[in-house]
Design an enzyme around this catalytic site. Structure first.
Site, PDB file in Angstrom:
ATOM      1  N   HIS A  13       0.868  -1.194   0.000  1.00  0.00           N
ATOM      2  CA  HIS A  13       0.000   0.000   0.000  1.00  0.00           C
ATOM      3  C   HIS A  13       0.897   1.234   0.000  1.00  0.00           C
ATOM      4  O   HIS A  13       1.454   1.605   1.029  1.00  0.00           O
ATOM      5  CB  HIS A  13      -0.912   0.009   1.238  1.00  0.00           C
ATOM      6  N   HIS A  15       1.578   5.348  -1.734  1.00  0.00           N
ATOM      7  CA  HIS A  15       1.229   6.518  -2.550  1.00  0.00           C
ATOM      8  C   HIS A  15       2.509   7.110  -3.119  1.00  0.00           C
ATOM      9  O   HIS A  15       3.409   7.489  -2.360  1.00  0.00           O
ATOM     10  CB  HIS A  15       0.518   7.580  -1.705  1.00  0.00           C
ATOM     11  N   LYS A  99      -9.249  -0.374  -6.132  1.00  0.00           N
ATOM     12  CA  LYS A  99      -9.303   0.271  -4.818  1.00  0.00           C
ATOM     13  C   LYS A  99     -10.648   0.949  -4.587  1.00  0.00           C
ATOM     14  O   LYS A  99     -11.104   1.747  -5.402  1.00  0.00           O
ATOM     15  CB  LYS A  99      -8.181   1.320  -4.737  1.00  0.00           C
ATOM     16  N   HIS A 136     -10.464   1.105   1.576  1.00  0.00           N
ATOM     17  CA  HIS A 136     -10.293   2.104   2.638  1.00  0.00           C
ATOM     18  C   HIS A 136     -11.565   1.994   3.477  1.00  0.00           C
ATOM     19  O   HIS A 136     -12.616   2.497   3.083  1.00  0.00           O
ATOM     20  CB  HIS A 136     -10.112   3.513   2.073  1.00  0.00           C
ATOM     21  N   HIS A 174      -4.775  -0.651   5.637  1.00  0.00           N
ATOM     22  CA  HIS A 174      -4.338   0.131   6.800  1.00  0.00           C
ATOM     23  C   HIS A 174      -5.300   0.030   7.988  1.00  0.00           C
ATOM     24  O   HIS A 174      -5.874   1.028   8.429  1.00  0.00           O
ATOM     25  CB  HIS A 174      -4.048   1.586   6.435  1.00  0.00           C
ATOM     26  N   ASP A 247       1.393   2.610   3.548  1.00  0.00           N
ATOM     27  CA  ASP A 247       0.539   3.789   3.353  1.00  0.00           C
ATOM     28  C   ASP A 247       1.373   5.067   3.429  1.00  0.00           C
ATOM     29  O   ASP A 247       0.890   6.115   3.865  1.00  0.00           O
ATOM     30  CB  ASP A 247      -0.615   3.826   4.365  1.00  0.00           C
TER      31      ASP A 247
HETATM   32  N1  LIG Z   1      -3.618   7.681   4.615  1.00  0.00           N
HETATM   33  C1  LIG Z   1      -3.744   8.986   4.508  1.00  0.00           C
HETATM   34  O1  LIG Z   1      -3.880   9.663   5.530  1.00  0.00           O
HETATM   35  N2  LIG Z   1      -3.697   9.613   3.301  1.00  0.00           N
HETATM   36  C2  LIG Z   1      -3.629   9.001   2.005  1.00  0.00           C
HETATM   37  C3  LIG Z   1      -4.942   8.443   1.567  1.00  0.00           C
HETATM   38  C4  LIG Z   1      -5.339   7.140   2.248  1.00  0.00           C
HETATM   39  O2  LIG Z   1      -4.624   6.155   2.190  1.00  0.00           O
HETATM   40  O3  LIG Z   1      -6.421   7.084   2.841  1.00  0.00           O
HETATM   41  C5  LIG Z   1      -3.138  10.033   1.001  1.00  0.00           C
HETATM   42  O4  LIG Z   1      -3.275   9.793  -0.219  1.00  0.00           O
HETATM   43  O5  LIG Z   1      -2.590  11.065   1.402  1.00  0.00           O
HETATM   44 ZN   LIG Z   2      -3.269   5.067   1.518  1.00  0.00          ZN
HETATM   45 ZN   LIG Z   3      -6.824   5.013   2.759  1.00  0.00          ZN
END
Ligand SMILES: NC(=O)N[C@@H](CC(=O)O)C(=O)O
Ligand SMILES: [Zn+2]
Ligand SMILES: [Zn+2]
Length: 344
Positions: A13, A15, A99, A136, A174, A247
């Site tokens: 997971h 970003h 997702k 999520h 998460h 995450d």
């Molecule tokens: N985890 C977070 O707090 N933020 C994530 C989005 C997500 O995973 O929910 C993001 O893209 O910034």
């Molecule tokens: Zn995330």
């Molecule tokens: Zn998320």
């Protein structure tokens, strides 16, 4: 123990963002992990296989010379995702999951699902072709307290979903509560969960006591110690249902240190080190390899990495800031702190 050698981990997971932000963060994960599941919450989101292809090319182009890091792409589910798009995604070989963001639940989720009943045909197709649904898991109803949103989601959305689609592979992303740990444990083998390093290491006091600390703010929000305990027990239990998903969610410093700060903790620069701290705290370092490197690929039906990585017990200081997009900086979680393990 002064060093640990384990199969190279993957991040299930992650970003990476896009453009200059992507270019400034991708190397941290590529240095640690063989592969990562790349979240599709760009603006606009990655909703088609064609967009996933193009995004994958941009990620590959941003990698350091010689890196063989493999981005595993995902599609962003909307109320209108056709079943044919799911079939195209599966056939592509580069898209590994879809997702589900409840609309408005988190960063860049405005195009998310307003009612999961709108997605029946797409989810039925995922179940049929064997493409996992990543969730999520938080409700967004304004009357539900933010600390209860995951538990209420289980009851209102997750449990009915699994009854309706019993063969669907689902990753509860998460997870942050004892409720989610128990739910995943008691569900069938096609249900798993990712757990972040920050939810293993911190509870909500870390974010709120002695001044509000925006770098600890993420969604789902940190919970009370009882929940952290349950997460740590699950992650270190050896159960193949739980695996590593950082995450890591980069936001520029100014977007975090703000009167209306963004949700997301940037943990990629020291991801494995942070997990090692948590596992050591539980007295279960020997369970780190399964969690970080075996359970994820086994669930996704992919081979485990063949390379190995080594962590050594050696103090090192995480930088206060790191360069980010457009001449800005980003603050990693635990910036300026000394960590006891270092990836060599
Ligand atoms: N985890 C977070 O707090 N933020 C994530 C989005 C997500 O995973 O929910 C993001 O893209 O910034
Ligand atoms: Zn995330
Ligand atoms: Zn998320």
């Amino acid at each position: 123990m002064t060093q640990i050698t384990l199969t190279q981990p993957d991040d299930w997971h992650l970003h990476l963002r896009d453009g200059a932000a992507l270019a400034s963060v991708v190397a941290y994960t590529a240095r640690q992990c063989g592969r990562a599941i790349i979240m599709p919450n760009l603006t606009p989101p990655v909703t088609t296989t064609e967009q996933a292809h193009a995004y994958r090319q941009r990620i590959l182009a941003a990698l350091p010379e010689g890196s063989d890091f493999e981005p595993l792409m995902t599609l962003y589910l909307t109320d209108n995702t056709p079943a044919e798009e799911v079939e195209r995604a599966k056939a592509s070989g580069i898209v590994h999951a879809v997702k589900l963001y409840p609309a408005g639940a988190t960063t860049n989720s405005d195009s998310g699902v307003t009612d999961i009943d709108h997605c029946s045909r797409a989810i039925e197709a995922m179940e049929r072709v064997g493409l996992p649904l990543l969730v999520h898991g938080e409700v967004t109803s304004p009357e539900i307290d933010i600390f209860d949103r995951e538990a209420v989601f289980i009851e209102r959305v997750m449990a009915p979903l699994l009854i309706r689609f019993p063969q669907l592979k689902v990753v509860f992303e998460h997870i942050t509560t004892e409720d989610a740990v128990n739910f995943v444990r008691e569900s069938s083998a096609n249900i798993a969960a990712t757990i972040t390093a920050h939810h293993l290491l911190f509870n909500r006091n870390h974010m709120l006591v002695g001044g509000i600390k925006p770098h600890y703010y993420c969604l789902p929000v940190l919970k009370r110690e009882r929940h952290r305990d349950a997460l740590l027990a699950a992650a270190t239990s050896g159960s193949s249902k739980f695996f590593l998903g950082t995450d890591s969610a980069p936001h520029a410093r100014g977007d975090k240190e703000s009167a209306c700060g963004c949700a997301g903790a940037f943990t990629a620069p020291a991801a494995l080190e942070l997990y090692a701290m948590a596992f050591e705290q539980a007295g279960r370092l020997e369970q780190l390899e399964g969690f970080a490197s075996h359970h994820g690929p086994d669930f996704y039906g992919l081979p485990r990495n063949s390379r190995q990585v080594t962590l050594v017990r050696e103090n090192w200081k995480l930088p206060e800031t790191l360069p980010y997009a457009d001449g800005g900086v980003i603050v990693p979680l635990l910036a300026g702190d000394t960590l006891p393990w270092r990836l060599v």
